[in-house]
Structure formats: structure tokens, C-alpha cells
Design a protein around this motif. Structure first.
Motif, PDB file in Angstrom:
ATOM      1  N   ALA A  76      13.889   0.486  -1.023  1.00 32.47           N
ATOM      2  CA  ALA A  76      13.296   1.743  -2.312  1.00 32.47           C
ATOM      3  C   ALA A  76      12.568   0.685  -3.171  1.00 32.47           C
ATOM      4  O   ALA A  76      12.740  -0.415  -3.426  1.00 32.47           O
ATOM      5  CB  ALA A  76      14.557   2.123  -2.962  1.00 32.47           C
ATOM      6  N   VAL A  77      11.227   1.434  -3.756  1.00 30.90           N
ATOM      7  CA  VAL A  77      10.534   0.747  -4.544  1.00 30.90           C
ATOM      8  C   VAL A  77      10.921   1.315  -6.024  1.00 30.90           C
ATOM      9  O   VAL A  77      10.731   2.723  -6.254  1.00 30.90           O
ATOM     10  CB  VAL A  77       9.020   1.152  -4.359  1.00 30.90           C
ATOM     11  CG1 VAL A  77       8.117   0.769  -5.411  1.00 30.90           C
ATOM     12  CG2 VAL A  77       8.683   0.467  -3.116  1.00 30.90           C
ATOM     13  N   GLU A  78      11.211   0.458  -6.847  1.00 29.63           N
ATOM     14  CA  GLU A  78      11.480   0.902  -8.301  1.00 29.63           C
ATOM     15  C   GLU A  78      10.182   1.172  -9.185  1.00 29.63           C
ATOM     16  O   GLU A  78       9.240   0.400  -9.351  1.00 29.63           O
ATOM     17  CB  GLU A  78      12.192  -0.242  -9.171  1.00 29.63           C
ATOM     18  CG  GLU A  78      13.714  -0.559  -8.403  1.00 29.63           C
ATOM     19  CD  GLU A  78      14.393   0.863  -8.453  1.00 29.63           C
ATOM     20  OE1 GLU A  78      14.578   1.702  -9.446  1.00 29.63           O
ATOM     21  OE2 GLU A  78      15.287   1.012  -7.505  1.00 29.63           O
ATOM     22  N   GLY A  79       9.865   2.377  -9.787  1.00 28.38           N
ATOM     23  CA  GLY A  79       8.843   2.929 -10.330  1.00 28.38           C
ATOM     24  C   GLY A  79       7.963   3.495  -9.356  1.00 28.38           C
ATOM     25  O   GLY A  79       7.867   3.701  -8.177  1.00 28.38           O
ATOM     26  N   ARG A  80       6.850   4.033 -10.044  1.00 32.31           N
ATOM     27  CA  ARG A  80       5.720   4.883  -9.231  1.00 32.31           C
ATOM     28  C   ARG A  80       4.344   4.415  -9.529  1.00 32.31           C
ATOM     29  O   ARG A  80       3.404   5.491  -8.924  1.00 32.31           O
ATOM     30  CB  ARG A  80       6.269   6.411  -9.639  1.00 32.31           C
ATOM     31  CG  ARG A  80       7.601   6.968  -9.348  1.00 32.31           C
ATOM     32  CD  ARG A  80       7.802   8.344  -9.796  1.00 32.31           C
ATOM     33  NE  ARG A  80       9.146   8.592  -9.186  1.00 32.31           N
ATOM     34  CZ  ARG A  80       9.472   9.966  -9.468  1.00 32.31           C
ATOM     35  NH1 ARG A  80       8.892  10.815  -9.810  1.00 32.31           N
ATOM     36  NH2 ARG A  80      10.807  10.230  -9.078  1.00 32.31           N
ATOM     37  N   SER A  81       4.088   3.629 -10.183  1.00 29.81           N
ATOM     38  CA  SER A  81       2.928   3.086 -10.481  1.00 29.81           C
ATOM     39  C   SER A  81       2.099   2.477  -9.482  1.00 29.81           C
ATOM     40  O   SER A  81       2.586   1.953  -8.623  1.00 29.81           O
ATOM     41  CB  SER A  81       2.670   2.211 -11.850  1.00 29.81           C
ATOM     42  OG  SER A  81       3.044   0.971 -11.484  1.00 29.81           O
ATOM     43  N   VAL A  82       0.896   2.558  -9.481  1.00 28.75           N
ATOM     44  CA  VAL A  82       0.125   1.693  -8.426  1.00 28.75           C
ATOM     45  C   VAL A  82       0.292   0.427  -8.452  1.00 28.75           C
ATOM     46  O   VAL A  82       0.173  -0.217  -7.215  1.00 28.75           O
ATOM     47  CB  VAL A  82      -1.503   2.343  -8.445  1.00 28.75           C
ATOM     48  CG1 VAL A  82      -2.475   1.730  -7.363  1.00 28.75           C
ATOM     49  CG2 VAL A  82      -1.699   3.791  -8.450  1.00 28.75           C
ATOM     50  N   ASP A  83       0.287  -0.165  -9.514  1.00 22.89           N
ATOM     51  CA  ASP A  83       0.326  -1.615  -9.659  1.00 22.89           C
ATOM     52  C   ASP A  83       1.646  -2.158  -8.846  1.00 22.89           C
ATOM     53  O   ASP A  83       1.812  -3.004  -8.198  1.00 22.89           O
ATOM     54  CB  ASP A  83       0.445  -2.162 -10.958  1.00 22.89           C
ATOM     55  CG  ASP A  83      -1.079  -1.988 -11.686  1.00 22.89           C
ATOM     56  OD1 ASP A  83      -2.017  -1.955 -10.749  1.00 22.89           O
ATOM     57  OD2 ASP A  83      -1.084  -1.713 -12.829  1.00 22.89           O
ATOM     58  N   ILE A  84       2.808  -1.513  -9.063  1.00 22.83           N
ATOM     59  CA  ILE A  84       3.968  -1.720  -8.402  1.00 22.83           C
ATOM     60  C   ILE A  84       3.914  -1.458  -6.660  1.00 22.83           C
ATOM     61  O   ILE A  84       4.347  -2.603  -6.197  1.00 22.83           O
ATOM     62  CB  ILE A  84       5.312  -0.633  -8.867  1.00 22.83           C
ATOM     63  CG1 ILE A  84       5.302  -1.152 -10.394  1.00 22.83           C
ATOM     64  CG2 ILE A  84       6.484  -0.887  -8.244  1.00 22.83           C
ATOM     65  CD1 ILE A  84       6.398  -0.452 -11.123  1.00 22.83           C
ATOM     66  N   LEU A  85       3.395  -0.317  -6.509  1.00 23.56           N
ATOM     67  CA  LEU A  85       3.006  -0.159  -5.060  1.00 23.56           C
ATOM     68  C   LEU A  85       2.201  -1.396  -4.354  1.00 23.56           C
ATOM     69  O   LEU A  85       2.553  -1.575  -3.371  1.00 23.56           O
ATOM     70  CB  LEU A  85       2.251   1.080  -4.720  1.00 23.56           C
ATOM     71  CG  LEU A  85       3.111   2.449  -4.964  1.00 23.56           C
ATOM     72  CD1 LEU A  85       2.377   3.568  -5.062  1.00 23.56           C
ATOM     73  CD2 LEU A  85       4.540   2.215  -3.902  1.00 23.56           C
ATOM     74  N   VAL A  86       1.278  -1.897  -5.231  1.00 24.34           N
ATOM     75  CA  VAL A  86       0.303  -2.955  -4.585  1.00 24.34           C
ATOM     76  C   VAL A  86       1.027  -4.181  -4.389  1.00 24.34           C
ATOM     77  O   VAL A  86       0.890  -4.867  -3.428  1.00 24.34           O
ATOM     78  CB  VAL A  86      -0.934  -3.317  -5.769  1.00 24.34           C
ATOM     79  CG1 VAL A  86      -1.574  -4.463  -5.388  1.00 24.34           C
ATOM     80  CG2 VAL A  86      -2.070  -2.138  -5.545  1.00 24.34           C
ATOM     81  N   SER A  87       2.077  -4.648  -5.399  1.00 27.56           N
ATOM     82  CA  SER A  87       2.911  -5.691  -5.094  1.00 27.56           C
ATOM     83  C   SER A  87       3.802  -5.389  -4.015  1.00 27.56           C
ATOM     84  O   SER A  87       3.867  -6.509  -3.180  1.00 27.56           O
ATOM     85  CB  SER A  87       3.441  -6.172  -6.439  1.00 27.56           C
ATOM     86  OG  SER A  87       4.251  -5.099  -6.644  1.00 27.56           O
ATOM     87  N   ALA A  88       4.041  -4.422  -3.762  1.00 28.24           N
ATOM     88  CA  ALA A  88       5.163  -4.207  -2.781  1.00 28.24           C
ATOM     89  C   ALA A  88       4.758  -4.101  -1.305  1.00 28.24           C
ATOM     90  O   ALA A  88       5.078  -4.682  -0.287  1.00 28.24           O
ATOM     91  CB  ALA A  88       6.092  -2.707  -2.797  1.00 28.24           C
ATOM     92  N   LEU A  89       3.395  -3.499  -1.234  1.00 29.36           N
ATOM     93  CA  LEU A  89       2.717  -3.489  -0.282  1.00 29.36           C
ATOM     94  C   LEU A  89       2.060  -5.012   0.425  1.00 29.36           C
ATOM     95  O   LEU A  89       2.189  -5.097   1.537  1.00 29.36           O
ATOM     96  CB  LEU A  89       1.451  -2.456  -0.225  1.00 29.36           C
ATOM     97  CG  LEU A  89       1.760  -1.179  -0.136  1.00 29.36           C
ATOM     98  CD1 LEU A  89       0.387  -0.247  -0.227  1.00 29.36           C
ATOM     99  CD2 LEU A  89       2.313  -0.569   1.296  1.00 29.36           C
ATOM    100  N   ARG A  90       1.812  -5.622  -0.690  1.00 33.52           N
ATOM    101  CA  ARG A  90       1.400  -7.202  -0.443  1.00 33.52           C
ATOM    102  C   ARG A  90       2.415  -7.876   0.046  1.00 33.52           C
ATOM    103  O   ARG A  90       2.239  -8.631   0.951  1.00 33.52           O
ATOM    104  CB  ARG A  90       0.747  -7.647  -1.543  1.00 33.52           C
ATOM    105  CG  ARG A  90       0.165  -9.006  -1.362  1.00 33.52           C
ATOM    106  CD  ARG A  90      -0.467  -9.393  -2.690  1.00 33.52           C
ATOM    107  NE  ARG A  90      -1.730  -8.765  -2.962  1.00 33.52           N
ATOM    108  CZ  ARG A  90      -2.121  -8.451  -3.951  1.00 33.52           C
ATOM    109  NH1 ARG A  90      -1.518  -8.342  -4.996  1.00 33.52           N
ATOM    110  NH2 ARG A  90      -3.264  -7.506  -4.093  1.00 33.52           N
TER     111      ARG A  90
END
Length: 138
Positions: A76-90
Motif C-alpha cells: 500500500a502507498v500512503e498518500g495520493r500525490s504524484v511525488d509519493i508515487l514517483v518515490s514508490a515507483l523508483r
């Protein structure tokens, strides 16, 4: 003394103004119904007839729930912003640009959530993005 009533001519119907009015109404209806088609579409997504996905070692599966929550590789990814998704995808891709991103979104997912995942993948440098769909039961 009996007066004769004058002979009246039968009324004449002029069709040219009638045709002009009908043509204007027809044009108006054609233009107004063209735009109403887009608001009346009832779309249920996703479903497709496709072969089963082959397992690929370099893939990141991003799940998007109907309310916009994200899961990357079952985490699960906490948060919905693009920056959080960038770090999780990286972190999930390990910095490998050859990694494929598979977006598995619910049919009722907001379009913006899918666009956020695509934007995050672009920022990380992951250019192989595909969408998962369920197969129709036949």
C-alpha cells in the motif's frame, strides 16, 4: 333584390416559408443532439478479450482502487500525490528503465488517479506502460 355573394377563391398555401422554417428546425436539432451524445454514454470499463499475461521479471504492478488508493507490487502507498508515487515507483523498479508498469485500475477509478500513475512513471523514466483488463466470461 338578391345580391350574390362574391365567389371566394380557395385559399392558397405557400410552401416555401414552411420549408424554410422546417429546415431551420432540422439544423437546430441536428446540432443540439450531436453534443448530447457524449453526456449520455454509459461506459463500464475495463473488460477485454485477451490472452493471459505472461510473467515478466521486470514489471511493477500498480493497483488503483475505486476511491483512488494506490498499491504498488502488493504494498500500500500512503498518500495520493504524484511525488509519493514517483518515490514508490523508483523504489519498486530499482532504477531500471526497462521495467514495465502495469496499471490495474478498478472500473470506477477516477481518471485523474490513472493519469497520476502515468505521470509518475514518466518522471521516473519508465516508458513501458500498459493497462490490465479482466477477460469477459464466456
Amino acid at each position: 333584390m338578391r345580391f350574390r355573394s362574391p365567389q371566394s377563391e380557395p385559399p392558397e398555401i405557400n410552401l416555401i416559408p414552411f420549408i424554410d422554417v422546417l429546415l431551420v428546425i432540422l439544423i437546430f436539432l441536428m446540432l443540439s443532439t450531436t453534443y448530447s451524445k457524449f453526456t449520455e454514454l454509459q461506459i463500464t470499463l475495463p473488460a477485454a478479450n485477451a490472452d493471459k499475461l505472461k510473467d515478466r521479471p521486470q514489471e511493477v504492478i500498480v493497483g488503483i482502487a475505486a476511491d483512488g488508493r494506490f498499491v504498488i507490487n502488493k504494498q500500500a502507498v500512503e498518500g495520493r500525490s504524484v511525488d509519493i508515487l514517483v518515490s514508490a515507483l523508483r523504489q519498486a523498479s530499482g532504477g531500471n528503465a526497462e521495467t514495465s508498469v502495469i496499471i490495474s485500475a478498478d472500473a470506477a477509478t477516477p481518471h485523474q488517479a490513472v493519469i497520476n500513475v502515468m505521470d509518475a512513471a514518466r518522471r521516473v523514466g519508465l516508458i513501458r506502460v500498459t493497462f490490465a483488463a479482466q477477460t469477459d466470461a464466456q
